[in-house]
Structure formats: structure tokens, C-alpha cells
Write a protein that holds these residues in place. Structure first.
Motif, PDB file in Angstrom:
ATOM      1  N   ARG A  95       8.467  -6.916   6.948  1.00 30.54           N
ATOM      2  CA  ARG A  95       8.015  -7.522   5.704  1.00 30.54           C
ATOM      3  C   ARG A  95       6.656  -6.980   5.217  1.00 30.54           C
ATOM      4  NH1 ARG A  95       6.492 -12.822   4.327  1.00 30.54           N
ATOM      5  NH2 ARG A  95       5.661 -13.130   6.394  1.00 30.54           N
ATOM      6  N   TYR A  96       5.833  -6.621   6.168  1.00 30.68           N
ATOM      7  CA  TYR A  96       4.477  -6.197   5.796  1.00 30.68           C
ATOM      8  C   TYR A  96       4.396  -4.687   5.639  1.00 30.68           C
ATOM      9  CZ  TYR A  96       3.333 -10.871   7.508  1.00 30.68           C
ATOM     10  OH  TYR A  96       3.279 -12.216   7.731  1.00 30.68           O
ATOM     11  N   LYS A  97       4.250  -4.269   4.400  1.00 31.18           N
ATOM     12  CA  LYS A  97       4.231  -2.821   4.140  1.00 31.18           C
ATOM     13  C   LYS A  97       2.971  -2.457   3.354  1.00 31.18           C
ATOM     14  CE  LYS A  97       8.135  -3.674   2.214  1.00 31.18           C
ATOM     15  NZ  LYS A  97       9.399  -3.867   1.599  1.00 31.18           N
ATOM     16  N   PHE A  98       2.726  -1.170   3.250  1.00 32.48           N
ATOM     17  CA  PHE A  98       1.623  -0.736   2.394  1.00 32.48           C
ATOM     18  C   PHE A  98       1.968  -1.037   0.933  1.00 32.48           C
ATOM     19  CE2 PHE A  98       0.501   2.340   5.883  1.00 32.48           C
ATOM     20  CZ  PHE A  98      -0.723   1.758   6.156  1.00 32.48           C
ATOM     21  N   SER A  99       3.254  -0.911   0.633  1.00 32.78           N
ATOM     22  CA  SER A  99       3.643  -1.059  -0.777  1.00 32.78           C
ATOM     23  C   SER A  99       3.506  -2.497  -1.288  1.00 32.78           C
ATOM     24  CB  SER A  99       5.075  -0.561  -0.974  1.00 32.78           C
ATOM     25  OG  SER A  99       5.939  -1.321  -0.164  1.00 32.78           O
ATOM     26  N   ASN A 100       3.494  -3.489  -0.411  1.00 33.59           N
ATOM     27  CA  ASN A 100       3.268  -4.839  -0.928  1.00 33.59           C
ATOM     28  C   ASN A 100       1.895  -5.400  -0.516  1.00 33.59           C
ATOM     29  OD1 ASN A 100       3.809  -5.427   1.713  1.00 33.59           O
ATOM     30  ND2 ASN A 100       5.615  -6.696   1.338  1.00 33.59           N
ATOM     31  N   PHE A 101       0.979  -4.491  -0.307  1.00 37.34           N
ATOM     32  CA  PHE A 101      -0.404  -4.888  -0.025  1.00 37.34           C
ATOM     33  C   PHE A 101      -1.232  -4.586  -1.270  1.00 37.34           C
ATOM     34  CE2 PHE A 101      -4.696  -4.329   1.709  1.00 37.34           C
ATOM     35  CZ  PHE A 101      -4.775  -5.435   2.544  1.00 37.34           C
ATOM     36  N   ILE A 102      -1.844  -5.618  -1.821  1.00 31.85           N
ATOM     37  CA  ILE A 102      -2.630  -5.422  -3.042  1.00 31.85           C
ATOM     38  C   ILE A 102      -4.020  -4.920  -2.666  1.00 31.85           C
ATOM     39  CG2 ILE A 102      -3.529  -6.539  -5.133  1.00 31.85           C
ATOM     40  CD1 ILE A 102      -0.481  -6.541  -4.917  1.00 31.85           C
ATOM     41  N   VAL A 103      -4.412  -3.849  -3.311  1.00 32.69           N
ATOM     42  CA  VAL A 103      -5.667  -3.217  -2.932  1.00 32.69           C
ATOM     43  C   VAL A 103      -6.755  -3.514  -3.962  1.00 32.69           C
ATOM     44  CG1 VAL A 103      -6.722  -1.032  -2.268  1.00 32.69           C
ATOM     45  CG2 VAL A 103      -4.282  -1.365  -1.977  1.00 32.69           C
ATOM     46  N   GLY A 104      -7.922  -3.817  -3.492  1.00 31.98           N
ATOM     47  CA  GLY A 104      -9.068  -4.067  -4.375  1.00 31.98           C
ATOM     48  C   GLY A 104     -10.339  -3.741  -3.612  1.00 31.98           C
ATOM     49  N   GLU A 105     -11.456  -4.091  -4.229  1.00 36.65           N
ATOM     50  CA  GLU A 105     -12.743  -3.707  -3.652  1.00 36.65           C
ATOM     51  C   GLU A 105     -12.923  -4.140  -2.188  1.00 36.65           C
ATOM     52  OE1 GLU A 105     -15.925  -4.701  -6.447  1.00 36.65           O
ATOM     53  OE2 GLU A 105     -17.152  -4.921  -4.631  1.00 36.65           O
ATOM     54  N   GLY A 106     -12.560  -5.395  -1.915  1.00 35.42           N
ATOM     55  CA  GLY A 106     -12.826  -5.948  -0.582  1.00 35.42           C
ATOM     56  C   GLY A 106     -11.979  -5.365   0.538  1.00 35.42           C
ATOM     57  N   ASN A 107     -10.859  -4.763   0.205  1.00 32.20           N
ATOM     58  CA  ASN A 107      -9.996  -4.267   1.286  1.00 32.20           C
ATOM     59  C   ASN A 107      -9.628  -2.788   1.132  1.00 32.20           C
ATOM     60  OD1 ASN A 107      -8.001  -4.185  -0.697  1.00 32.20           O
ATOM     61  ND2 ASN A 107      -7.132  -6.164  -0.122  1.00 32.20           N
ATOM     62  N   ARG A 108     -10.238  -2.140   0.137  1.00 31.58           N
ATOM     63  CA  ARG A 108      -9.820  -0.760  -0.157  1.00 31.58           C
ATOM     64  C   ARG A 108     -10.050   0.185   1.020  1.00 31.58           C
ATOM     65  NH1 ARG A 108     -11.190  -0.026  -5.124  1.00 31.58           N
ATOM     66  NH2 ARG A 108      -9.059  -0.153  -5.857  1.00 31.58           N
ATOM     67  N   ILE A 109     -11.237   0.112   1.604  1.00 37.14           N
ATOM     68  CA  ILE A 109     -11.533   1.067   2.684  1.00 37.14           C
ATOM     69  C   ILE A 109     -10.555   0.863   3.834  1.00 37.14           C
ATOM     70  CG2 ILE A 109     -13.303   1.855   4.293  1.00 37.14           C
ATOM     71  CD1 ILE A 109     -15.383   0.931   2.301  1.00 37.14           C
ATOM     72  N   ALA A 110     -10.339  -0.395   4.191  1.00 31.70           N
ATOM     73  CA  ALA A 110      -9.419  -0.668   5.298  1.00 31.70           C
ATOM     74  C   ALA A 110      -8.035  -0.107   4.978  1.00 31.70           C
ATOM     75  CB  ALA A 110      -9.345  -2.177   5.550  1.00 31.70           C
ATOM     76  N   TYR A 111      -7.599  -0.343   3.772  1.00 32.97           N
ATOM     77  CA  TYR A 111      -6.270   0.121   3.358  1.00 32.97           C
ATOM     78  C   TYR A 111      -6.175   1.647   3.434  1.00 32.97           C
ATOM     79  CZ  TYR A 111      -2.546   1.314   0.021  1.00 32.97           C
ATOM     80  OH  TYR A 111      -1.447   1.855  -0.582  1.00 32.97           O
ATOM     81  N   GLU A 112      -7.179   2.315   2.852  1.00 32.35           N
ATOM     82  CA  GLU A 112      -7.125   3.780   2.808  1.00 32.35           C
ATOM     83  C   GLU A 112      -7.166   4.374   4.206  1.00 32.35           C
ATOM     84  OE1 GLU A 112      -8.348   5.836  -0.319  1.00 32.35           O
ATOM     85  OE2 GLU A 112      -7.359   4.242  -1.454  1.00 32.35           O
ATOM     86  N   VAL A 113      -8.055   3.806   5.028  1.00 29.07           N
ATOM     87  CA  VAL A 113      -8.167   4.345   6.381  1.00 29.07           C
ATOM     88  C   VAL A 113      -6.858   4.131   7.142  1.00 29.07           C
ATOM     89  CG1 VAL A 113      -9.341   4.048   8.594  1.00 29.07           C
ATOM     90  CG2 VAL A 113     -10.672   4.178   6.504  1.00 29.07           C
ATOM     91  N   CYS A 114      -6.245   2.977   6.968  1.00 28.97           N
ATOM     92  CA  CYS A 114      -4.975   2.717   7.649  1.00 28.97           C
ATOM     93  C   CYS A 114      -3.926   3.745   7.225  1.00 28.97           C
ATOM     94  CB  CYS A 114      -4.473   1.313   7.350  1.00 28.97           C
ATOM     95  SG  CYS A 114      -5.328   0.066   8.312  1.00 28.97           S
ATOM     96  N   ARG A 115      -3.916   4.066   5.956  1.00 24.68           N
ATOM     97  CA  ARG A 115      -2.937   5.063   5.481  1.00 24.68           C
ATOM     98  C   ARG A 115      -3.216   6.429   6.107  1.00 24.68           C
ATOM     99  NH1 ARG A 115       0.335   3.812   0.336  1.00 24.68           N
ATOM    100  NH2 ARG A 115       1.728   4.826   1.763  1.00 24.68           N
ATOM    101  N   GLN A 116      -4.505   6.769   6.145  1.00 20.95           N
ATOM    102  CA  GLN A 116      -4.853   8.086   6.704  1.00 20.95           C
ATOM    103  C   GLN A 116      -4.509   8.198   8.168  1.00 20.95           C
ATOM    104  OE1 GLN A 116      -8.892   9.364   5.953  1.00 20.95           O
ATOM    105  NE2 GLN A 116      -8.771   8.550   3.876  1.00 20.95           N
ATOM    106  N   VAL A 117      -4.703   7.072   8.857  1.00 23.49           N
ATOM    107  CA  VAL A 117      -4.470   7.074  10.290  1.00 23.49           C
ATOM    108  C   VAL A 117      -3.003   7.404  10.604  1.00 23.49           C
ATOM    109  CG1 VAL A 117      -4.102   5.257  12.018  1.00 23.49           C
ATOM    110  CG2 VAL A 117      -6.385   5.697  11.145  1.00 23.49           C
ATOM    111  N   VAL A 118      -2.093   6.962   9.754  1.00 22.50           N
ATOM    112  CA  VAL A 118      -0.690   7.288  10.016  1.00 22.50           C
ATOM    113  C   VAL A 118      -0.433   8.776   9.761  1.00 22.50           C
ATOM    114  CG1 VAL A 118       1.686   6.572   9.677  1.00 22.50           C
ATOM    115  CG2 VAL A 118      -0.127   5.007   9.111  1.00 22.50           C
ATOM    116  N   GLN A 119      -1.178   9.334   8.823  1.00 22.63           N
ATOM    117  CA  GLN A 119      -0.986  10.759   8.547  1.00 22.63           C
ATOM    118  C   GLN A 119      -1.541  11.623   9.677  1.00 22.63           C
ATOM    119  OE1 GLN A 119       1.020  11.408   6.202  1.00 22.63           O
ATOM    120  NE2 GLN A 119       0.937   9.255   5.600  1.00 22.63           N
ATOM    121  N   ALA A 120      -2.667  11.184  10.228  1.00 26.07           N
ATOM    122  CA  ALA A 120      -3.281  11.982  11.292  1.00 26.07           C
ATOM    123  C   ALA A 120      -3.702  11.077  12.440  1.00 26.07           C
ATOM    124  CB  ALA A 120      -4.494  12.718  10.734  1.00 26.07           C
TER     125      ALA A 120
END
Ligand code: ADP
Ligand code: MG
Length: 413
Positions: A95-120
Motif C-alpha cells: 500500500r505504501y508507495k512513492f507514488s502515493n506519498f505527497i511531497v512538500g517542504e517538510g518531507n522533501r529531502i527524506a523523500y528524495e534521498v529515499c528514492r536515490q537510495v533505491v537507485q544506488a
């Protein structure tokens, strides 16, 4: 004859050798249905305890009431891939995906880093430590990483620290600690949630430390989440804390705009039209906590807007609460801070602003306002109003913020 408990063992030992009690602090005691396993941290300690028990309480060993084991992990021989595969027991919630996670100022860095971590994985941010208050999306992000990593064929496991600990004890009791270690050491991604619950669980910490080091040295990705930063974890060994701090530590927050975006998104998801009134209503009746927002929206959907709203929510006391919450959230501080006696300069200023707005926007008396901020009498309120009026003349930024908050709150309370 039943097993022997740790307390019983300690009182037996105390009678024969008080010094030994101190040495025993280095061991882990795990009570099992038939007895107890004493885990020695090193071979030296194992020899010491064997000798000590044989000469003082031989019957415990003879009757199998106490078993001695050693902590040092053994070499692995089994094929690790058999224990966990990408389809294995990874616990990741789809149920919990990147695509249903709303991104904004307070969580942007966490979100971006999590995405990068899967890439590398394992290269840039290792370990990654996410922290923040409850309901801000830490668990969601861990699962999102998990799902993405699984889809790329990685071996992944999500575990809360408490479940990890329970599982470890189970494996230990059934004499299968080796398998437990193999399972975790064969992962590409380990996602450990609510690490604050490692507190005081010394045996689990030792086990986790070993797994951590093993994975880290193999460049496998470690992600941890908790309700506080590593250095504020209580009863967690220093060596583990310093490992947690060794990578990237990110705090998650929930700013105003993102909160609104999330409310709109969740309303639509449940098939409710996100009109301004409905969004404002949900906004004002929830704290900075997405779980609470979800709960409120669900209730709202079931009961309908009118029923939800009919509550006598427009009393001055409620309005004050809303103003406090809104202002605190705007400045990213805990609303409770506003009522504390001893605070920082920043919190003092935020309190002045909130008090000023309460006076401007509600019919509450000065003493009611003072009470809501845990202050003695109206003089506090007068003082805050004076401060804001005077400072706003000199400080244009302050004036702008106060006017912005005033405008927003006016519509919402
Ligand atoms: P935490 O682990 O920080 O306490 P969770 O990840 O369990 O919070 O989030 C609570 C609920 O809120 C979950 O249902 C989650 O999907 C949702 N949620 C949190 N943050 C967001 C977000 N930014 N976008 C969408 N849903 C979110
Ligand atoms: Mg969580």
C-alpha cells in the motif's frame, strides 16, 4: 522442577559471591520455558561462567536448568539465499508507495534521498536514519523503498525494532540463532522501524550491531526510522548510536502547505470533493499528523460534514486552541512548548504572536487567554500585545508574518 529466573539466580549468586554479581552484568539472561540461557559476550566470559557455576551451582548445569551460550557470531555455512528471497518474508506493505506519498517542504529531502537510495543502494547514504514525530510518513517511506527495491529484484526485509527483537529471542530459544543471522546478513536492504524500541534490549542490540556491520561492510543499504535523532535514543549502546549517526540523519516534518496538499489528496482518494470549507475544517481539527488527518477524513466521510461540524466547536476556548496549533505549526514547534514556563527566545516570540492573534480574533477574555497559555493573569496578554505592536513597527518581516497568520486564521476559526 521449573526453570530458574534471572532474579532467583542473582539472589543465589549474591549469597556465595558478591563480586560475581558485578561480572554477571556482562551477560545476557534469556529465560526459556525449561530454564535459562546465559549468553556470554566472549569466550573468556564463557569460561568464567562455566567455572563459576560448576563450582557453586553444579546442579543447575546438570539438570539442564541453565545453559551457557556465547555471543560471537559463527561463520555461515548455509546458503543464505535460501532464507530470504525477493518473494520471501519481507513484510513490505504494498500500500505504501512513492507514488502515493505527497511531497512538500517538510518531507522533501527524506523523500528524495529515499528514492536515490533505491537507485544506488549502499553507496551514498548509508545508513539512512529518518526521524520525526508520529504520523509523518516514516513508515510509509520505509515501505516505499522496500517496494521499489523488491521490484528491482533486491532482497529486502522490513521489521520494527520490537519485532526484530522478538524474533531474535525466538530463534535464540530454539537454538537457531545462526539462521536468524544468516537471514538478515543475506539482505540487500534492511529497513528497521521504530528504533527507539531497541532501548534497553541489550542482547538485541548486540545482534543488530553484528548484522549492521556485516551489511555495512558489504555496501548493503541500511535504513532506520525512529521518533527521535540517534543521540537522543535512550539505553542504546554508544557504539550503535555512533553507527546510526555515521550516515545521513534526516528529520521529517509537516509544513502547512503540505498538510493542505495531503488533505486534498486524501479527500479525493475517498471520493470527497475537497472544497475550501471541507479542507479548512479538516485542517483546523487536526494536528501535524497525517494519521490523524486520515482518521478525521474517514469519520467525516461516514458521518457527513454537518454532523461532524455540529459539535459546539466555535467556543472561544476551541478557537484559542486552533490559533495555538496553527501558529505553532507555522513555526514548526510543538504546541505544548507555548504553555511551558521556561522556553527559548524563539518560543517566547511565537507565544507573543499567538496571544496577540487570540486577542484579535476571538471573544475570549484576557484571563481566559492567559490561562490557555498556562500564564497567571491578563498582564501576560497585555505584555504580548504590546510586544507585537511595537516590534512590528520596526520589524517588517514580523509584521508580514503576523498579518499573514491573521488573514489565514480569520478564515478558519
Ligand atoms: P510514522 O511512521 O511517521 O508515524 P506513517 O508512515 O505510519 O507515519 O504515516 C501515517 C499515515 O499517514 C499512513 O497511512 C501514511 O500512508 C500516511 N502518510 C504520511 N505521510 C504521508 C504523505 N506525505 N503523503 C501521503 N500519505 C502520508
Ligand atoms: Mg511509523
Amino acid at each position: 522442577m521449573g526453570g530458574v529466573s534471572k532474579a532467583e539466580l542473582f539472589s543465589l549468586v549474591e549469597k556465595v559471591d558478591k563480586f560475581a554479581l558485578g561480572v554477571l552484568q556482562n551477560f545476557e539472561f534469556i529465560e526459556t520455558p525449561g530454564g535459562m540461557v546465559i549468553v556470554a559476550p566472549t569466550e573468556e566470559y564463557r569460561q568464567w561462567i562455566t567455572k563459576f557455576l560448576s563450582s557453586n551451582f553444579k546442579y543447575l548445569l546438570d539438570k539442564g536448568l541453565v545453559e551457557i551460550s556465547i555471543e560471537v557470531p559463527q561463520e555461515e555455512t548455509t546458503d543464505p539465499l535460501q532464507c530470504i528471497t525477493s518473494e520471501g518474508s519481507h513484510n513490505v506493505n504494498k500500500r505504501y508507495k512513492f507514488s502515493n506519498f505527497i511531497v512538500g517542504e517538510g518531507n522533501r529531502i527524506a523523500y528524495e534521498v529515499c528514492r536515490q537510495v533505491v537507485q544506488a543502494p549502499g553507496s551514498g547514504y548509508n545508513p539512512l536514519f529518518l526521524y520525526g514525530k508520529v504520523g509523518l510518513g516514516k513508515t510509509h517511506l520505509l515501505h516505499a523503498v522496500g517496494n521499489e527495491a523488491i521490484s528491482q529484484g533486491f532482497r529486502v526485509c522490513y521489521m520494527s525494532a520490537s519485532d526484530f527483537s522478538e524474533e531474535m529471542v525466538e530463534f535464540l530459544r530454539s537454538g537457531k540463532l545462526k539462521e536468524f543471522r544468516i537471514k538478515y546478513k543475506s539482505l540487500d536492504f534492511i529497513l528497521i522501524d521504530d528504533v527507539q524500541f531497541l532501548s534497553g534490549k541489550n542482547r538485541t542490540q548486540i545482534e543488530f550491531f553484528n548484522i549492521f556491520n556485516h551489511l555495512y561492510l558489504k555496501d548493503k543499504q541500511i535504513i532506520l526510522a525512529g521518533d527521535r535523532p540517534p543521540d537522543e535514543l535512550s539505553d542504546v549502546s554508544d557504539r550503535l548510536v555512533s553507527r546510526f549517526e555515521g550516515g545521513l540523519v534526516i528529520e521529517l516534518g509537516l509544513d502547512e502547505e503540505t498538510k493542505i496538499k495531503i488533505i486534498e489528496y486524501k479527500l479525493k482518494e475517498l471520493g470527497v470533493e475537497p472544497t475550501e470549507t471541507v479542507v479548512n475544517y479538516i485542517y483546523n481539527n487536526t494536528a501535524s499528523n497525517v494519521r490523524e488527518i486520515e482518521g478525521r477524513i474517514k469519520r467525516f466521510k461516514i458521518k457527513g460534514f454537518e454532523k461532524e461540524r455540529v459539535k459546539p466547536s466555535q467556543t472561544p476556548a476551541n478557537q484559542i486552541e486552533r490559533i495555538k496549533r496553527h501558529v505553532a505549526s507555522y513555526f514548526n514547534i510543538d504546541v505544548e512548548e507555548l504553555s511551558k514556563k521556561k522556553t527559548t527566545k524563539k518560543v517566547n516570540m511565537v507565544r507573543h504572536i499567538a496571544i496577540y492573534l487570540c486577542r484579535e480574533l476571538t471573544d475570549a477574555s484576557m484571563s481566559e487567554i492567559a490561562k490557555a497559555f498556562n500564564r497567571k493573569d491578563h498582564s501576560t496578554v497585555i505584555n504580548s500585545i504590546k510586544r507585537i505592536m511595537e516590534d512590528s513597527k520596526r520589524d517588517r518581516k514580523l509584521a508580514r508574518i503576523v498579518s499573514l497568520l491573521h488573514g489565514k486564521l480569520k478564515k478558519r476559526i
